[in-house]
Motif scaffolding. Structure first.
Motif, PDB file in Angstrom:
ATOM      1  N   TRP A  20      -8.629   9.773  16.557  1.00  0.00           N
ATOM      2  CA  TRP A  20     -10.050   9.450  16.365  1.00  0.00           C
ATOM      3  C   TRP A  20     -10.664  10.353  15.314  1.00  0.00           C
ATOM      4  O   TRP A  20     -11.460   9.906  14.481  1.00  0.00           O
ATOM      5  CB  TRP A  20     -10.818   9.585  17.674  1.00  0.00           C
ATOM      6  CG  TRP A  20     -10.473   8.550  18.675  1.00  0.00           C
ATOM      7  CD1 TRP A  20      -9.780   8.733  19.842  1.00  0.00           C
ATOM      8  CD2 TRP A  20     -10.771   7.152  18.612  1.00  0.00           C
ATOM      9  NE1 TRP A  20      -9.638   7.545  20.494  1.00  0.00           N
ATOM     10  CE2 TRP A  20     -10.241   6.547  19.765  1.00  0.00           C
ATOM     11  CE3 TRP A  20     -11.426   6.354  17.687  1.00  0.00           C
ATOM     12  CZ2 TRP A  20     -10.356   5.196  20.031  1.00  0.00           C
ATOM     13  CZ3 TRP A  20     -11.547   5.003  17.940  1.00  0.00           C
ATOM     14  CH2 TRP A  20     -11.017   4.438  19.091  1.00  0.00           C
ATOM     15  N   LYS A  79     -12.465   9.184  11.761  1.00  0.00           N
ATOM     16  CA  LYS A  79     -13.851   9.537  11.447  1.00  0.00           C
ATOM     17  C   LYS A  79     -13.928  10.351  10.162  1.00  0.00           C
ATOM     18  O   LYS A  79     -14.827  10.150   9.347  1.00  0.00           O
ATOM     19  CB  LYS A  79     -14.474  10.302  12.612  1.00  0.00           C
ATOM     20  CG  LYS A  79     -15.974  10.378  12.528  1.00  0.00           C
ATOM     21  CD  LYS A  79     -16.591  10.775  13.831  1.00  0.00           C
ATOM     22  CE  LYS A  79     -18.104  10.753  13.726  1.00  0.00           C
ATOM     23  NZ  LYS A  79     -18.749  11.075  14.978  1.00  0.00           N
ATOM     24  N   LEU A 122     -18.105   3.882  17.009  1.00  0.00           N
ATOM     25  CA  LEU A 122     -17.843   4.235  15.621  1.00  0.00           C
ATOM     26  C   LEU A 122     -18.506   3.253  14.665  1.00  0.00           C
ATOM     27  O   LEU A 122     -18.976   3.642  13.600  1.00  0.00           O
ATOM     28  CB  LEU A 122     -16.339   4.263  15.350  1.00  0.00           C
ATOM     29  CG  LEU A 122     -15.663   5.608  15.460  1.00  0.00           C
ATOM     30  CD1 LEU A 122     -14.172   5.477  15.212  1.00  0.00           C
ATOM     31  CD2 LEU A 122     -16.252   6.629  14.544  1.00  0.00           C
TER      32      LEU A 122
END
Length: 107
Positions: free
Chosen positions: A43, A47, A92
């Motif tokens: 993750w 990002k 997200l």
């Protein structure tokens, strides 16, 4: 239990492979079953890549920026498509929409 080699066994919740991990499911009547998840590092890398592509200082046109984001997003989703990622991808997506809105306003 997962066999890691011919002799030893390892609990599934301690097992990690290529950024994937396993956690037990917490549904009534599903004892001993596991689901595939994305580890925290996966993750964070997504990002970080999205953040770099949406920097206001990058000299991309908006169309080029969207193309770059599509490449990053689709590659990552294809890699982790079997894992339980729907809820986190929604979060997200909201974050990414705010970043893109910021890029538009700062022009």
């Amino acid at each position: 239990m997962i066999k890691t080699d011919g002799f030893s066994k390892q609990l599934a919740n301690n097992f990690e492979f290529l950024g994937h991990g396993f956690v037990p499911t917490y549904k009534k009547g599903e004892r001993g079953k596991y689901q595939l998840i994305v580890k925290k590092g996966g993750w964070e890398s997504l990002k970080r890549k999205l953040k770099a592509a949406t920097k206001k200082t990058m000299p991309y046109s908006f169309r080029e920026r969207l193309q770059k984001l599509k490449e990053i997003w689709m590659g990552w989703v294809n890699n982790y498509r079997l894992a339980s990622i729907h809820h986190k991808l929604k979060q997200l997506d909201e974050w990414l929409q705010n970043r893109l809105r910021n890029c538009i306003w700062s022009r």
